[in-house]
Design a protein around this motif. Structure first.
Motif, PDB file in Angstrom:
ATOM      1  N   SER A 258       0.830  -1.203   0.292  1.00 16.66           N
ATOM      2  CA  SER A 258       0.350   0.066   0.640  1.00 16.66           C
ATOM      3  C   SER A 258       0.893   1.042   0.311  1.00 16.66           C
ATOM      4  CB  SER A 258      -1.228   0.184   0.917  1.00 16.66           C
ATOM      5  OG  SER A 258      -0.178   0.347   2.801  1.00 16.66           O
ATOM      6  N   LYS A 259       2.579   1.349   0.913  1.00 15.77           N
ATOM      7  CA  LYS A 259       2.757   2.592   0.595  1.00 15.77           C
ATOM      8  C   LYS A 259       3.579   2.540  -0.422  1.00 15.77           C
ATOM      9  CE  LYS A 259       2.418   3.921   5.435  1.00 15.77           C
ATOM     10  NZ  LYS A 259       1.264   2.754   6.261  1.00 15.77           N
ATOM     11  N   GLU A 260       3.966   3.429  -1.329  1.00 12.70           N
ATOM     12  CA  GLU A 260       4.971   3.739  -1.822  1.00 12.70           C
ATOM     13  C   GLU A 260       6.136   3.886  -1.713  1.00 12.70           C
ATOM     14  OE1 GLU A 260       3.767   6.985  -4.576  1.00 12.70           O
ATOM     15  OE2 GLU A 260       5.807   6.469  -5.763  1.00 12.70           O
ATOM     16  N   ALA A 261       6.231   4.519  -0.763  1.00 10.10           N
ATOM     17  CA  ALA A 261       7.674   4.537   0.034  1.00 10.10           C
ATOM     18  C   ALA A 261       8.551   2.546   0.410  1.00 10.10           C
ATOM     19  CB  ALA A 261       7.544   5.721   1.227  1.00 10.10           C
ATOM     20  N   LYS A 262       7.396   2.009   0.865  1.00 12.96           N
ATOM     21  CA  LYS A 262       8.167   0.614   1.306  1.00 12.96           C
ATOM     22  C   LYS A 262       8.362  -0.148  -0.702  1.00 12.96           C
ATOM     23  CE  LYS A 262       5.533  -1.897   4.098  1.00 12.96           C
ATOM     24  NZ  LYS A 262       4.551  -2.727   4.979  1.00 12.96           N
ATOM     25  N   VAL A 263       7.872   0.367  -1.695  1.00 11.06           N
ATOM     26  CA  VAL A 263       8.556  -0.551  -2.761  1.00 11.06           C
ATOM     27  C   VAL A 263      10.114  -0.718  -3.960  1.00 11.06           C
ATOM     28  CG1 VAL A 263       7.705  -0.373  -5.393  1.00 11.06           C
ATOM     29  CG2 VAL A 263       6.065   0.544  -3.522  1.00 11.06           C
ATOM     30  N   PRO A 264      11.162   0.873  -2.933  1.00 12.33           N
ATOM     31  CA  PRO A 264      12.228   0.325  -3.824  1.00 12.33           C
ATOM     32  C   PRO A 264      12.851  -0.433  -2.563  1.00 12.33           C
ATOM     33  CG  PRO A 264      11.595   2.926  -3.639  1.00 12.33           C
ATOM     34  CD  PRO A 264      10.114   1.565  -3.128  1.00 12.33           C
ATOM     35  N   ARG A 265      12.721  -1.195  -1.611  1.00 12.37           N
ATOM     36  CA  ARG A 265      13.001  -1.813  -0.642  1.00 12.37           C
ATOM     37  C   ARG A 265      12.708  -2.967  -0.877  1.00 12.37           C
ATOM     38  NH1 ARG A 265      12.375  -4.639   4.284  1.00 12.37           N
ATOM     39  NH2 ARG A 265      14.492  -5.315   5.490  1.00 12.37           N
ATOM     40  N   ILE A 266      11.946  -3.316  -1.558  1.00 14.18           N
ATOM     41  CA  ILE A 266      11.000  -5.218  -1.899  1.00 14.18           C
ATOM     42  C   ILE A 266      11.443  -4.975  -3.073  1.00 14.18           C
ATOM     43  CG2 ILE A 266       9.330  -6.147  -2.271  1.00 14.18           C
ATOM     44  CD1 ILE A 266       7.659  -4.573  -0.401  1.00 14.18           C
ATOM     45  N   TYR A 267      11.413  -4.233  -3.901  1.00 13.83           N
ATOM     46  CA  TYR A 267      12.659  -4.406  -5.403  1.00 13.83           C
ATOM     47  C   TYR A 267      13.720  -4.010  -5.574  1.00 13.83           C
ATOM     48  CZ  TYR A 267      13.236  -3.624 -10.436  1.00 13.83           C
ATOM     49  OH  TYR A 267      13.076  -3.369 -11.292  1.00 13.83           O
ATOM     50  N   ASN A 268      14.228  -3.596  -4.691  1.00 11.07           N
ATOM     51  CA  ASN A 268      15.426  -3.627  -5.136  1.00 11.07           C
ATOM     52  C   ASN A 268      16.320  -4.846  -4.013  1.00 11.07           C
ATOM     53  OD1 ASN A 268      16.023  -1.752  -6.551  1.00 11.07           O
ATOM     54  ND2 ASN A 268      16.298  -0.484  -4.948  1.00 11.07           N
ATOM     55  N   GLY A 269      15.329  -5.833  -2.821  1.00  8.46           N
ATOM     56  CA  GLY A 269      15.741  -6.703  -2.257  1.00  8.46           C
ATOM     57  C   GLY A 269      16.087  -8.106  -3.452  1.00  8.46           C
ATOM     58  N   LEU A 270      15.006  -7.934  -4.468  1.00 12.84           N
ATOM     59  CA  LEU A 270      14.201  -9.365  -5.056  1.00 12.84           C
ATOM     60  C   LEU A 270      15.103  -9.188  -6.173  1.00 12.84           C
ATOM     61  CD1 LEU A 270      10.350  -9.292  -4.677  1.00 12.84           C
ATOM     62  CD2 LEU A 270      12.153 -10.462  -3.669  1.00 12.84           C
ATOM     63  N   ARG A 271      15.594  -8.049  -6.516  1.00  7.82           N
ATOM     64  CA  ARG A 271      16.614  -7.717  -7.748  1.00  7.82           C
ATOM     65  C   ARG A 271      17.855  -8.271  -7.853  1.00  7.82           C
ATOM     66  NH1 ARG A 271      16.226  -6.811 -12.884  1.00  7.82           N
ATOM     67  NH2 ARG A 271      17.701  -5.563 -13.369  1.00  7.82           N
ATOM     68  N   GLY A 272      18.330  -8.465  -6.086  1.00  9.52           N
ATOM     69  CA  GLY A 272      19.562  -9.235  -5.383  1.00  9.52           C
ATOM     70  C   GLY A 272      19.980 -10.567  -6.130  1.00  9.52           C
TER      71      GLY A 272
END
Ligand SMILES: C[C@@](CO)(OP(=O)(O)O)[C@H](O)COP(=O)(O)OP(=O)(O)OC[C@H]1O[C@@H](n2ccc(N)nc2=O)[C@H](O)[C@@H]1O
Ligand SMILES: Nc1ncnc2c1ncn2[C@@H]1O[C@H](COP(=O)(O)OP(=O)(O)O)[C@@H](O)[C@H]1O
Length: 284
Positions: A258-272
């Motif tokens: 729901s919170k846009e601010a959380k998206v980069p952390r999830i995205y970057n964590g998975l991209r690892g």
């Protein structure tokens, strides 16, 4: 003349299997919606009576096995169209991912050729034609958000879910839908998702209730066969997605955020550790 159609990916917010039918298909109860990750399809009229498919993606069939080819052939045969068509598929949706990329291409081809050749086929008729191509094609013809029953072709449309981000991650494996349905028969379904709770969460725009009720009976089968999908699910949960589920027969896992601010952390964590990761919006 040349026209373009967008063919978006779908996700299953819930997927329940009621029983196996005499025709070999499974009676399902699914809540489906579209996300803003799409193939782009170009269709150009040809004077010669032929269907030509091309794509920048090197890993899909370009002959009569392609679902867009099958859609074009079906519409030509059924409405006695003598012109040909050149179809270019700009594939952005990962293939054999549980995101209905091929089905959405077929649906977009039906919509596009209806326009290109001025056939005036009503939407309901296009959905019926779509069912001849695959169980998910009727939903892809109109998109939006819907409860799908039967083998997936009976649709009840509804308002869109509460708006949120959707993070999609596909591990580098290809899953066969028929194999997953086939393996489901051999086991007892431990817990069925509550379709009613998912529907009410959507109708009342209750994001937390939606996340708490996501469920897919095919998940256990795919997760047991492919431990990397289970790992991906756990990672997405740990990284903070509000609700996490496998889409369709997999292997793509999606997280609702729901919170846009959380998206980069999830995205970057998975991209690892996963190449195919997308952060998109639900289509309203
Ligand atoms: C599981 C789902 C969930 O949305 O999606 P994907 O994972 O493919 O995206 C669908 O039910 C897939 O729909 P689709 O991929 O169009 O299936 P089809 O081409 O009609 O059938 C592929 C195979 O799945 C099995 N199948 C499909 C639908 C259904 N209700 N029961 C089945 O048993 C069929 O036996 C067939 O061998
Ligand atoms: N236009 C198309 N795009 C993608 N896959 C296609 C297409 N036409 C046929 N296929 C075949 O359909 C199969 C399922 O692909 P896809 O629709 O992407 O998966 P899923 O049903 O899991 O969402 C693949 O094995 C692929 O080779």
């Amino acid at each position: 003349m040349k026209i373009f159609e967008k063919a978006p990916a779908k996700i299953n917010l819930s997927l329940d299997v009621l029983h196996k039918r005499a025709d070999g298909y499974h009676e399902v109860e699914m809540v489906m919606t579209m996300v803003d990750l799409a193939d782009r399809i170009e269709m150009q009229e040809l004077a010669r009576d032929t269907i030509i498919i091309s794509s920048q993606a090197g890993y899909i069939p370009l002959d009569e096995k392609n679902l867009a080819f099958q859609a074009a052939r079906l519409i030509k045969d059924r409405y006695d169209v003598k012109q040909g068509v050149y179809i270019h598929l700009d594939k952005q949706i990962p293939v054999a991912a549980g995101l209905a990329g091929g089905s959405s291409d077929a649906a977009a081809t039906l919509r596009g050729l209806n326009r290109l050749w001025n056939l005036n086929i009503p939407m309901e008729e296009l959905r019926v034609l779509g069912a001849e191509l695959g169980s998910d094609v009727p939903f892809c013809v109109t998109g939006g958000t819907a409860l799908a029953t039967g083998r997936g072709e009976k649709l009840e449309h509804m308002a869109s879910p509460p708006q949120c981000w959707v993070v999609l991650a596909k591990p580098p494996i290809n899953v066969s839908t028929s194999e997953i349905y086939g393996k489901l028969n051999a086991r007892e379904i431990k817990s069925h998702p509550s379709t009613a709770n998912v529907l009410s969460a959507i109708r009342n725009k209750q994001f937390d209730q939606l996340c708490g009720n996501l469920g897919n009976v095919l998940e256990e089968v795919t997760l047991d066969l492919y431990p990397e999908v289970r790992h991906l699910k756990e990672c997405m949960q740990r990284l903070g997605a509000d609700g996490v589920l496998m889409s369709g027969s997999g292997p793509t896992v999606f997280g609702l955020v729901s919170k846009e601010a959380k998206v980069p952390r999830i995205y970057n964590g998975l991209r690892g550790f996963c190449k195919d990761v997308y952060a998109v919006r639900m289509l309203t």
